[in-house]
Design an enzyme around this catalytic site. Structure first.
Site, PDB file in Angstrom:
ATOM      1  N   ARG A 109      32.160  39.616  51.488  1.00 24.63           N
ATOM      2  CA  ARG A 109      33.581  39.466  51.856  1.00 24.63           C
ATOM      3  C   ARG A 109      33.618  39.464  53.372  1.00 24.63           C
ATOM      4  O   ARG A 109      33.174  40.426  54.009  1.00 24.63           O
ATOM      5  CB  ARG A 109      34.404  40.629  51.296  1.00 24.63           C
ATOM      6  N   HIS A 136      39.409  32.666  47.914  1.00 30.82           N
ATOM      7  CA  HIS A 136      39.080  33.880  47.144  1.00 30.82           C
ATOM      8  C   HIS A 136      38.775  33.429  45.710  1.00 30.82           C
ATOM      9  O   HIS A 136      39.553  33.646  44.792  1.00 30.82           O
ATOM     10  CB  HIS A 136      40.281  34.830  47.192  1.00 30.82           C
ATOM     11  N   GLN A 139      38.641  35.744  42.424  1.00 27.91           N
ATOM     12  CA  GLN A 139      39.970  36.198  42.029  1.00 27.91           C
ATOM     13  C   GLN A 139      40.693  35.114  41.228  1.00 27.91           C
ATOM     14  O   GLN A 139      41.277  35.392  40.178  1.00 27.91           O
ATOM     15  CB  GLN A 139      40.788  36.557  43.272  1.00 27.91           C
ATOM     16  N   ASP A 226      51.347  36.647  46.706  1.00 29.34           N
ATOM     17  CA  ASP A 226      50.363  37.480  47.406  1.00 29.34           C
ATOM     18  C   ASP A 226      51.067  38.046  48.645  1.00 29.34           C
ATOM     19  O   ASP A 226      52.188  37.633  48.970  1.00 29.34           O
ATOM     20  CB  ASP A 226      49.155  36.610  47.806  1.00 29.34           C
ATOM     21  N   CYS A 266      47.268  39.158  42.974  1.00 29.86           N
ATOM     22  CA  CYS A 266      45.860  39.584  43.041  1.00 29.86           C
ATOM     23  C   CYS A 266      45.710  41.051  43.421  1.00 29.86           C
ATOM     24  O   CYS A 266      44.666  41.636  43.174  1.00 29.86           O
ATOM     25  CB  CYS A 266      45.091  38.683  43.998  1.00 29.86           C
ATOM     26  N   ARG A 294      38.658  40.565  36.766  1.00 29.98           N
ATOM     27  CA  ARG A 294      37.674  40.442  37.846  1.00 29.98           C
ATOM     28  C   ARG A 294      36.303  40.897  37.358  1.00 29.98           C
ATOM     29  O   ARG A 294      35.282  40.271  37.635  1.00 29.98           O
ATOM     30  CB  ARG A 294      38.092  41.295  39.066  1.00 29.98           C
TER      31      ARG A 294
HETATM   32  N1  NVA Z   1      45.314  37.215  50.833  1.00 32.16           N
HETATM   33  C1  NVA Z   1      44.852  38.579  50.741  1.00 32.16           C
HETATM   34  C2  NVA Z   1      44.124  38.798  49.453  1.00 32.16           C
HETATM   35  C3  NVA Z   1      43.628  40.198  49.240  1.00 32.16           C
HETATM   36  C4  NVA Z   1      42.840  40.371  47.991  1.00 32.16           C
HETATM   37  C5  NVA Z   1      43.951  38.880  51.920  1.00 32.16           C
HETATM   38  O1  NVA Z   1      43.148  38.021  52.304  1.00 32.16           O
HETATM   39  O2  NVA Z   1      44.077  39.960  52.487  1.00 32.16           O
HETATM   40  N1   CP Z   2      42.279  41.364  44.770  1.00 28.72           N
HETATM   41  C1   CP Z   2      41.271  41.864  45.504  1.00 28.72           C
HETATM   42  O1   CP Z   2      40.339  41.160  45.887  1.00 28.72           O
HETATM   43  O2   CP Z   2      41.372  43.197  45.735  1.00 28.72           O
HETATM   44  P1   CP Z   2      40.489  44.064  46.737  1.00 28.72           P
HETATM   45  O3   CP Z   2      40.872  43.657  48.133  1.00 28.72           O
HETATM   46  O4   CP Z   2      40.844  45.479  46.417  1.00 28.72           O
HETATM   47  O5   CP Z   2      39.034  43.772  46.479  1.00 28.72           O
END
Ligand code: NVA
Ligand code: CP
Length: 311
Positions: A109, A136, A139, A226, A266, A294
Site C-alpha cells: 500500500r 484500490h 477492494q 468514499d 469501502c 476483502r
Molecule cells: N480513497 C480512500 C480509500 C481508503 C480505503 C483513501 O485512499 O484513503
Molecule cells: N477499505 C480499506 O482498504 O480499509 P483499510 O484502509 O482499513 O485497509
C-alpha cells in the site's frame, strides 16, 4: 542451495483490475465463495511468506491479508516505513530484489502508482496492490463480489458512484471496463476520475460522469461512496468539504435508487460527511459483508498468484 538467480517474470502481478480477464475474475469469485463457505481447505500457501509493505495506515487490508495468508497455511510479515530501510530512502528497486530472495509474494500500500510499478519491475515474486493513489483493486473486487452475493449478479446492474473521482472510483471504472456493467459517477468539477481510465472504460461499457448525485443514483441497484479526503490529502479537508457539499449519501438520495438497492462504502467512513448514519447503519447497507469479502477475495488472489491455484 545456490543463490536464487534472477528469473524472467515467471509470475503474475495484480496491480489493477484489468490484470485479470472477466473469466478469471469469475473464477476468483468462485474460489472466494468456496473459501467463504469453508469448502476450500487446501493449504495453498504452506511454507510460503507474504511481505506486506504499508506506507499508509490500514485496518482492513492489513488484517485481512495477514489472517488470509495464515488461513491458507502461509505466513505474512507487516513492514512499516518506520521499521524498514525503505522509510529511510533505500530504493524501491533494491527492496524489491532483496525481498524477492526471502518471500514468495509482496503486497504493498503506497502513494504514487509508479512506486508499485517499479516494485513489480524489479521483483521476482508476485506483487499485489493493497491501494495506491490511483487504484484500490482488491477492494473493488470485494465490492463486486458483494454485489453478486446480494443481487445475484453484477451483469445488467446500474452502479452509482457519488463523490470523489479517487482510487476507488478509478477501480470501479476498471471493473466496468472488464466486466461490462453500467456505471454512473457523480463528481464535483475538478474531482473527476483519471481521464485515461475513464476513456478506456467508456470504450467498453456504459459509463458516464455527471455532476448531479440524484442523476447518478436514479434507479441504481448499488449506491457507492468514499471519503472526501483520501489518505495523503488531509490538508485539503476544508477545501474538499466545500467542494463536496451536496454529495452526501443520505436517505433522500437513496430514495432515488431502486427499492432493493444496496449501499456500499469501502470504509473507513465519516458519518455526517459523505454518508448519513441512517444509510450506513440502515437496512440497505452491506458494508460489513463488503469488508468481510476483502478476506475471501484476497485469499483467492493469493492462492492463484502465490499458491499456484488454477484460474
Ligand atoms: N480513497 C480512500 C480509500 C481508503 C480505503 C483513501 O485512499 O484513503
Ligand atoms: N477499505 C480499506 O482498504 O480499509 P483499510 O484502509 O482499513 O485497509
Amino acid at each position: 542451495m545456490p543463490p536464487k538467480a534472477h528469473k524472467e517474470r515467471p509470475h503474475r502481478d495484480f496491480l489493477q483490475i484489468p490484470d485479470f480477464s472477466a473469466k478469471e475474475i469469475e473464477r476468483l469469485f468462485s474460489l472466494a465463495e468456496a473459501m467463504r463457505r469453508g469448502k476450500y481447505r487446501t493449504k495453498t500457501l504452506a511454507g510460503k511468506s507474504l511481505a506486506m509493505i504499508f506506507m499508509k495506515s490500514s485496518t482492513r487490508t492489513r488484517v485481512s491479508f495477514e489472517v488470509g495468508a495464515w488461513q491458507l497455511g502461509g505466513h505474512a510479515l507487516f513492514l512499516s516505513p518506520r521499521d524498514v530501510q525503505l522509510g529511510r530512502g533505500e530504493p524501491i528497486a533494491d527492496t524489491a530484489r532483496v525481498l524477492s530472495r526471502y518471500v514468495d509474494g509482496i503486497m504493498i500500500r503506497t502513494f504514487a502508482h509508479s512506486e508499485i510499478e517499479e516494485l513489480a519491475r524489479y521483483a521476482d515474486v508476485p506483487i499485489i496492490n493493497g491501494l495506491t493513489d490511483l487504484v484500490h483493486p482488491c477492494q473493488v473486487l470485494a465490492d463486486v463480489l458483494t454485489v453478486k452475493q446480494n443481487l445475484g449478479d453484477y451483469k445488467g446492474k446500474r452502479i452509482a458512484w457519488i463523490g470523489d473521482g479517487n482510487n476507488m472510483a478509478n477501480s470501479w471504472l476498471n471493473a466496468a471496463y472488464v466486466l461490462g456493467f453500467e456505471l454512473t459517477l457523480a463528481c464535483p468539477e475538478g474531482y473527476e476520475p483519471n481521464p485515461m481510465i475513464l476513456q478506456r472504460a467508456q470504450s467498453k461499457a456504459r459509463v458516464r460522469v455527471v455532476r448531479d448525485p440524484a442523476e447518478a443514483a436514479d434507479k441504481a441497484d448499488v449506491v457507492n461512496t468514499d471519503v472526501w479526503a483520501s489518505m495523503g490529502q488531509e490538508e485539503e479537508q476544508a477545501v474538499r468539504e466545500k467542494a463536496f457539499r451536496g454529495y452526501k449519501v443520505d436517505e433522500s438520495l437513496m430514495s432515488r435508487a431502486k427499492k432493493d438497492a444496496i449501499f456500499l462504502h469501502c470504509l473507513p467512513a465519516h458519518r455526517g460527511e459523505e454518508v448519513a448514519a441512517a444509510v450506513i447503519d440502515g437496512p440497505q447497507s452491506r458494508v460489513w459483508d463488503e469488508a468481510e469479502n476483502r478476506l475471501h477475495i484476497q485469499k483467492a488472489i493469493m492462492a492463484v498468484l502465490i499458491g499456484g491455484e488454477r484460474v
